[in-house]
Enzyme design. Structure first.
Site, PDB file in Angstrom:
ATOM      1  N   ARG A  18       0.804  -1.226   0.000  1.00 34.22           N
ATOM      2  CA  ARG A  18       0.000   0.000   0.000  1.00 34.22           C
ATOM      3  C   ARG A  18       0.841   1.281   0.000  1.00 34.22           C
ATOM      4  NH1 ARG A  18      -3.680  -2.184   4.918  1.00 34.22           N
ATOM      5  NH2 ARG A  18      -1.811  -3.451   5.186  1.00 34.22           N
ATOM      6  N   ASN A 232       0.475   2.199   6.826  1.00 35.32           N
ATOM      7  CA  ASN A 232       0.333   1.395   5.612  1.00 35.32           C
ATOM      8  C   ASN A 232       0.338   2.218   4.329  1.00 35.32           C
ATOM      9  OD1 ASN A 232       0.024  -1.157   7.021  1.00 35.32           O
ATOM     10  ND2 ASN A 232      -1.916  -0.317   7.731  1.00 35.32           N
ATOM     11  N   LYS A 356      35.537  19.123   3.518  1.00 40.82           N
ATOM     12  CA  LYS A 356      35.375  17.676   3.688  1.00 40.82           C
ATOM     13  C   LYS A 356      36.636  17.158   4.330  1.00 40.82           C
ATOM     14  CE  LYS A 356      37.116  14.682   1.612  1.00 40.82           C
ATOM     15  NZ  LYS A 356      37.871  13.772   0.764  1.00 40.82           N
ATOM     16  N   ASN A 382      44.569  32.431   7.670  1.00 37.21           N
ATOM     17  CA  ASN A 382      43.529  33.067   6.860  1.00 37.21           C
ATOM     18  C   ASN A 382      43.558  32.462   5.457  1.00 37.21           C
ATOM     19  OD1 ASN A 382      41.604  35.595   6.695  1.00 37.21           O
ATOM     20  ND2 ASN A 382      42.732  35.441   4.761  1.00 37.21           N
ATOM     21  N   ALA A 385      39.795  34.245  -0.440  1.00 35.04           N
ATOM     22  CA  ALA A 385      38.658  33.874  -1.303  1.00 35.04           C
ATOM     23  C   ALA A 385      39.141  33.051  -2.488  1.00 35.04           C
ATOM     24  CB  ALA A 385      37.956  35.126  -1.796  1.00 35.04           C
ATOM     25  N   TYR A 392      42.677  15.701  -5.142  1.00 36.83           N
ATOM     26  CA  TYR A 392      42.421  14.472  -5.899  1.00 36.83           C
ATOM     27  C   TYR A 392      43.189  14.505  -7.206  1.00 36.83           C
ATOM     28  CZ  TYR A 392      39.527  10.779  -8.023  1.00 36.83           C
ATOM     29  OH  TYR A 392      39.081   9.623  -8.608  1.00 36.83           O
TER      30      TYR A 392
HETATM   31  C1  UD1 Z   1      -1.643  -6.179  11.523  1.00 35.43           C
HETATM   32  C2  UD1 Z   1      -2.548  -7.052  12.389  1.00 35.43           C
HETATM   33  C3  UD1 Z   1      -3.822  -6.289  12.715  1.00 35.43           C
HETATM   34  C4  UD1 Z   1      -3.483  -4.979  13.403  1.00 35.43           C
HETATM   35  C5  UD1 Z   1      -2.480  -4.177  12.590  1.00 35.43           C
HETATM   36  C6  UD1 Z   1      -1.985  -3.022  13.431  1.00 35.43           C
HETATM   37  C7  UD1 Z   1      -2.162  -9.373  11.709  1.00 35.43           C
HETATM   38  C8  UD1 Z   1      -2.668 -10.534  10.957  1.00 35.43           C
HETATM   39  N1  UD1 Z   1      -2.880  -8.263  11.654  1.00 35.43           N
HETATM   40  O1  UD1 Z   1      -2.352  -5.957  10.311  1.00 35.43           O
HETATM   41  O2  UD1 Z   1      -4.659  -7.069  13.575  1.00 35.43           O
HETATM   42  O3  UD1 Z   1      -4.673  -4.250  13.618  1.00 35.43           O
HETATM   43  O4  UD1 Z   1      -1.342  -4.983  12.216  1.00 35.43           O
HETATM   44  O5  UD1 Z   1      -1.166  -2.191  12.711  1.00 35.43           O
HETATM   45  O6  UD1 Z   1      -1.140  -9.455  12.353  1.00 35.43           O
HETATM   46  N2  UD1 Z   1       5.056  -9.105   8.215  1.00 35.43           N
HETATM   47  C9  UD1 Z   1       6.048 -10.079   8.183  1.00 35.43           C
HETATM   48  N3  UD1 Z   1       5.810 -11.233   7.523  1.00 35.43           N
HETATM   49  C10 UD1 Z   1       4.633 -11.517   6.914  1.00 35.43           C
HETATM   50  C11 UD1 Z   1       3.619 -10.537   6.971  1.00 35.43           C
HETATM   51  C12 UD1 Z   1       3.862  -9.345   7.631  1.00 35.43           C
HETATM   52  O7  UD1 Z   1       7.127  -9.879   8.708  1.00 35.43           O
HETATM   53  O8  UD1 Z   1       4.511 -12.597   6.361  1.00 35.43           O
HETATM   54  C13 UD1 Z   1       5.323  -7.848   8.918  1.00 35.43           C
HETATM   55  C14 UD1 Z   1       5.170  -6.627   8.035  1.00 35.43           C
HETATM   56  O9  UD1 Z   1       6.419  -6.279   7.450  1.00 35.43           O
HETATM   57  C15 UD1 Z   1       4.685  -5.554   9.009  1.00 35.43           C
HETATM   58  C16 UD1 Z   1       4.009  -6.355  10.100  1.00 35.43           C
HETATM   59  O10 UD1 Z   1       4.373  -7.700   9.939  1.00 35.43           O
HETATM   60  O11 UD1 Z   1       5.748  -4.819   9.564  1.00 35.43           O
HETATM   61  C17 UD1 Z   1       2.486  -6.238  10.022  1.00 35.43           C
HETATM   62  O12 UD1 Z   1       2.069  -6.682   8.760  1.00 35.43           O
HETATM   63  P1  UD1 Z   1       0.964  -5.918   7.946  1.00 35.43           P
HETATM   64  O13 UD1 Z   1       0.755  -6.606   6.668  1.00 35.43           O
HETATM   65  O14 UD1 Z   1       1.255  -4.471   7.915  1.00 35.43           O
HETATM   66  O15 UD1 Z   1      -0.308  -6.204   8.896  1.00 35.43           O
HETATM   67  P2  UD1 Z   1      -1.681  -5.425   8.921  1.00 35.43           P
HETATM   68  O16 UD1 Z   1      -2.538  -5.905   7.823  1.00 35.43           O
HETATM   69  O17 UD1 Z   1      -1.446  -3.985   8.990  1.00 35.43           O
HETATM   70 CA    CA Z   2       0.393  -2.719   9.076  1.00 34.58          CA
END
Ligand code: UD1
Ligand code: CA
Length: 458
Positions: A18, A232, A356, A382, A385, A392
């Site tokens: 997003r 997001n 630098k 001093n 200018a 380099y």
């Molecule tokens: C998540 C929560 C939601 C909450 C919201 C709050 C879940 C299923 N949902 O939703 O309940 O309200 O956060 O902000 O947890 N990530 C991974 N691996 C993955 C998927 C995601 O590391 O496979 C990481 C993403 O990089 C991110 C975080 O987990 O930093 C959250 O993932 P994201 O997809 O943003 O979750 P939301 O849909 O926002």
């Molecule tokens: Ca999120």
């Protein structure tokens, strides 16, 4: 909960579709800091072990955050937040921690209070504690479901939420911040399924599973919950950046920093600005910069990882990166101080001067239109200018040394490596390729000749 017994897992493997950007979402910045950096600082404050789950753009994340690299766990395929925790679990176990904080990498406004509340709940015996927010519009966030007794019974993701099945939408949502008892949660973590609209393994399903097992589950409502939610979209990032900026500016004013046009002052969360310092908006003081009491940063200046000592002044439109101004020195307007530039006490740099890896000694001056690179200038010297250090040769960088109280005439090229001794004087317009001894006049230019000519009669 003692810090040594706590591990923090940061979920940072997602792409962040997003955001409409090729950059991994957790590397998007606010006030010059990546979201991941903000989250990791909060995590490190509460937990001795910080584990970061990376996946999309893992190499880029590692390049931006070498300090976190030892705690990296790779989630090769992003199958959801629950799967991310499963992938990290071995590292959590190996840390020896009894409790595990979980933070989403996209919640840069998370602070120590929120994490402390979770840890306190764990100390009170909660097997699973999480923080919630109440929103007027719950949007895409996970909905918190509570039983008749008011206790949390589960979290239902927005896509799967159905009022007919789950009851009326109360607007209470999951912030994504959890504290888990390692021993208790291990029993349910690997029974997560992907039976939901997105086909992902959700960490949020742990709440329902834990409640069903009779574990102690605490859903803690936070007044500031809206600040803890994930970012997001670009609009959410901009709003969070502005909230953080305004919060920092309010803290600076309360502490006694003098701010002109505070609504245009940008100070990063790691910047240290002492009471009695004076900033004129618009300006930016970012990274690990420090501005001392009595120092001034004038409008349109931008400082990153730079230090401005007591009573020093950064005049308008100056640009400092990893530079130091010692007490009483000043630069600008329109100075460009690059990494390793240092002005000793009362030194002065004027307009259109670039430095630098160059040190200007106590009380030394470079007033106008100069480049000093890989250069050491002694006290009281001093620099006229238009002086250029030619550091380099097309392949290597070489050093220039200018002695105490030396005087470099205007429009001099100093071809490095070269030394100009103490008290030496260089004639204007010289090209200096050989060392000039102490107290000598160095001249390296064509001698002027006045030749009789017919004049310019009409
Ligand atoms: C998540 C929560 C939601 C909450 C919201 C709050 C879940 C299923 N949902 O939703 O309940 O309200 O956060 O902000 O947890 N990530 C991974 N691996 C993955 C998927 C995601 O590391 O496979 C990481 C993403 O990089 C991110 C975080 O987990 O930093 C959250 O993932 P994201 O997809 O943003 O979750 P939301 O849909 O926002
Ligand atoms: Ca999120």
């Amino acid at each position: 909960m003692p810090r040594e017994h706590t591990a923090a897992v940061i979920l940072a493997a997602g792409k962040g579709t997003r955001m409409h950007s090729d950059r991994p979402k957790v590397l998007q910045t606010l006030l010059g800091e990546t979201m991941l950096g903000c989250v990791a600082r909060a995590a490190a404050g509460a937990a001795a072990h910080v584990i970061t789950v990376v996946g999309f753009g893992a190499d880029e994340v590692a390049r931006s955050h070498p300090e976190l690299k030892d705690g990296f766990v790779l989630q090769a395929e992003q199958k959801g937040t629950g799967h991310a925790l499963q992938v990290a679990w071995e590292a959590v176990r190996a840390s020896g921690a009894t409790h595990c904080l979980v933070l989403n990498g996209d919640t840069p406004l998370v602070g120590p209070d929120a994490l402390q509340e979770l840890l306190d709940s764990a100390a009170d015996g909660a097997d699973l504690a999480f923080l919630t927010a109440v929103l007027p519009e719950a949007g895409a966030f996970g909905r918190v479901i509570r039983g008749a007794d008011g206790r949390a019974a589960g979290i239902v993701e927005a896509k799967d939420f159905d009022p007919a099945r789950h009851g009326a939408d109360t607007g209470e949502v999951n912030t994504g911040l959890f504290c888990l008892s390692v021993n208790a949660i291990e029993n349910i973590l690997f029974s997560l399924t992907s039976a939901n609209r997105a086909g992902e393994y959700y960490i949020t399903d742990l709440v329902g599973l834990a409640a069903a097992e009779g574990m102690k589950v605490e859903a803690l409502r936070r007044e500031d919950g809206a600040d803890l939610l994930g970012i997001n979209s670009p609009a959410e990032l901009a709003a969070a950046e502005e909230r953080l900026r305004a919060r920092i500016v309010a803290d600076l004013l309360a502490s006694g920093v003098i701010l002109h046009h505070p609504q245009l002052v940008v100070a990063g969360p790691r910047a240290v600005i002492e009471p009695g310092a004076e900033l004129f908006g618009p300006c930016r003081v970012l990274g690990a910069s420090r501005v001392a009491c009595g120092a001034r940063v004038c409008a349109f200046s931008c400082l990153t990882d730079s230090v401005v000592g007591a009573g020093a002044t950064v005049r308008e439109s100056s640009h400092l990166t990893e530079a130091r101004l010692q007490a009483g020195s000043d630069c600008g307007p329109f100075a460009r101080l690059r990494p390793g530039a240092e002005l000793k006490e009362r030194a002065h740099v004027g307009n259109f001067v670039e430095m630098k890896k160059a040190v200007l000694g106590e009380g030394a001056k470079a007033g106008h239109l100069t480049y000093l690179g890989d250069t050491e200038v002694g006290p009281g010297a001093n620099i006229g200018a238009g002086t250029i250090t030619c550091n380099y040769d097309g392949q290597n960088k070489h050093k220039t040394a200018i002695g105490a109280r030396a005087f470099i005439g205007s429009n001099t090229a100093l071809v490095a490596p070269v030394r100009v001794g103490d008290e030496a004087v260089i004639g204007a317009g010289s090209v200096i390729t050989k060392d000039v001894p102490e107290a000598h006049l160095g001249v390296g230019r064509a001698r002027q000749a006045n030749i009789p000519w017919r004049g310019r009669k009409p």
